[in-house]
Enzyme design. Structure first.
Site, PDB file in Angstrom:
ATOM      1  N   GLN A  75       0.856  -1.191   0.000  1.00 44.88           N
ATOM      2  CA  GLN A  75       0.000   0.000   0.000  1.00 44.88           C
ATOM      3  C   GLN A  75       0.893   1.242   0.000  1.00 44.88           C
ATOM      4  O   GLN A  75       0.946   1.998   0.963  1.00 44.88           O
ATOM      5  CB  GLN A  75      -0.918  -0.021   1.223  1.00 44.88           C
TER       6      GLN A  75
ATOM      7  N   HIS B 140       8.744  -4.121  -1.416  1.00 46.97           N
ATOM      8  CA  HIS B 140       7.872  -4.311  -2.579  1.00 46.97           C
ATOM      9  C   HIS B 140       8.078  -3.177  -3.582  1.00 46.97           C
ATOM     10  O   HIS B 140       7.997  -3.398  -4.797  1.00 46.97           O
ATOM     11  CB  HIS B 140       6.423  -4.363  -2.113  1.00 46.97           C
TER      12      HIS B 140
ATOM     13  N   LYS C  22      -0.235  -9.219 -16.705  1.00 41.90           N
ATOM     14  CA  LYS C  22      -1.385  -9.660 -15.918  1.00 41.90           C
ATOM     15  C   LYS C  22      -2.299  -8.484 -15.632  1.00 41.90           C
ATOM     16  O   LYS C  22      -1.890  -7.324 -15.658  1.00 41.90           O
ATOM     17  CB  LYS C  22      -0.934 -10.292 -14.594  1.00 41.90           C
TER      18      LYS C  22
ATOM     19  N   ARG D 254      -5.016  -7.272 -12.635  1.00 36.74           N
ATOM     20  CA  ARG D 254      -5.565  -7.546 -11.306  1.00 36.74           C
ATOM     21  C   ARG D 254      -7.036  -7.134 -11.288  1.00 36.74           C
ATOM     22  O   ARG D 254      -7.366  -5.958 -11.467  1.00 36.74           O
ATOM     23  CB  ARG D 254      -4.790  -6.794 -10.232  1.00 36.74           C
TER      24      ARG D 254
END
Length: 358
Positions: A143, A176, A238, A240
């Site tokens: 986040q 991340h 991809k 989401r």
């Protein structure tokens, strides 16, 4: 000496909180009392101005780090009241000491985060010379921006909490998003598990290897592995569709007849991983391996990995595996204790950390 962990019965009143302490005979109720300070049974050559403490999130990793450093893990007491409140007490003197706290904020994330904050506060009030938080897995890292209207940037909030609590420095691993370092107003050392993993795959000598990024955001990470392993790079596009739900669209790059190695930072529910592996096999890949720094492995992750056509999943010990995950033969754990120990020693000695990136 090891820290003591106990679970407390319900408080008798608002002004009289009672706890229970574990001993060899059983569980006995009593008030939380200040424990006498105890001396550490360290080695004779141990630096007394340099100590490592650990929370409950990954004590094994902290002990392994201390083993590499030649230190004894700091002595402390960690207890909980019946309502879940955390009680933490240092059982040794830390005045003027360079202290490192090893605590990944893994599941249960909020509990381990608050535990870390309480430990920082205790060290600050005990006049520790410098407090460095060693967070191998940084919870809330996903986040890191406002990707939808009216959402929080929780990774920034966590950085603020750690700083406000009293941390003077942070040692993190495989964030991340690398820009999370900029959320901190204190020095941050960002380590990577890639040296440990690259060495492992070099020894495997996988034939016709192609390194694969499971999404566009992980291209830089996968490109590093591809360069070190002298292998071509492929990307899986991809989309989401919802939280923890992804739909693989197509493979960018030639993987037909190749051994594919998927590189990611976090494996949560393993939905992306399994779909990526299947997409690669559908495009003609012979074998598919995967590697990730942080094995969150929540929800149906273990079942999905077990039923997938993955040959092997390589992870680090930044997060302790569940009993179910340890029993799964497809999962191989590499230790980053030596890497983190070297970084901690460099910070303490005020030498360069960048040499560890290789």
């Amino acid at each position: 000496m090891k820290s003591e962990t106990a679970v407390a019965p319900a408080p008798a009143s608002q002004h009289e909180a009672r706890a229970v302490e574990l001993d060899g005979a059983g569980i006995h109720p009593g008030r939380v009392k200040a424990a006498p300070e105890r001396k550490r049974a360290g080695r004779s050559g141990e630096d007394k101005r340099f100590k490592v403490f650990a929370g409950s999130a990954n004590r094994r990793l902290a002990e392994d780090i201390c083993g590499h450093l030649g230190l004894t893990l700091g002595d402390s007491r960690l207890q909980r009241f019946a309502d879940g409140e955390i009680y933490f007490q240092l059982l040794e003197n830390v005045r003027g000491v360079d202290v490192f706290i090893v605590q990944p904020t893994c599941y249960p994330v909020d509990q381990h985060l608050v535990e870390l904050l309480v430990m920082i506060d205790a060290l600050k009030r005990a006049s520790a010379g410098r407090i460095t938080v060693v967070v191998p897995y940084y919870g809330y890292a996903r986040q890191d921006r406002k990707d939808r209207p009216r959402v929080a940037i929780s990774s920034k909030l966590v950085a603020d909490l750690l700083t406000t609590a009293g941390a003077n420095r942070a040692l993190l691993m495989d964030l991340h998003a690398a820009q999370i370092q900029g959320f901190f107003n204190i020095p941050v050392d960002h380590m990577f598990a890639s040296p440990v993993m690259v060495s492992y795959f070099r020894e495997m000598r996988l034939p016709n290897l192609t390194v694969v990024s499971p999404d566009a955001g992980g291209v830089e990470r996968a490109r590093f592995f591809a360069t070190k392993l002298q292998a071509p790079l492929a990307i899986v596009d991809k989309r989401r569709t919802d939280l923890n739900v992804t739909e693989v669209m197509n493979v960018i790059g030639d993987v037909r007849g190749r051994t594919c190695l998927i590189i990611d930072d976090i494996i949560d529910t393993a939905g992306t991983l399994v779909k990526t592996a299947q997409a690669l096999l559908d495009e003609g890949a012979v074998n598919v391996y995967a590697a990730a720094s942080h094995p969150v492995l929540s929800g149906p992750a273990i079942e999905r990995i077990a039923n997938s056509r993955l040959e092997e999943l390589i992870v680090t010990d930044s997060i302790p595996l569940s009993e179910e995950a340890r029993k799964l033969g497809k999962i191989k754990v590499l230790s980053v204790a030596g890497l983190l120990a070297a970084a901690i020693e460099s910070i303490h000695m005020e030498t360069s950390v960048s040499t560890l990136f290789n």
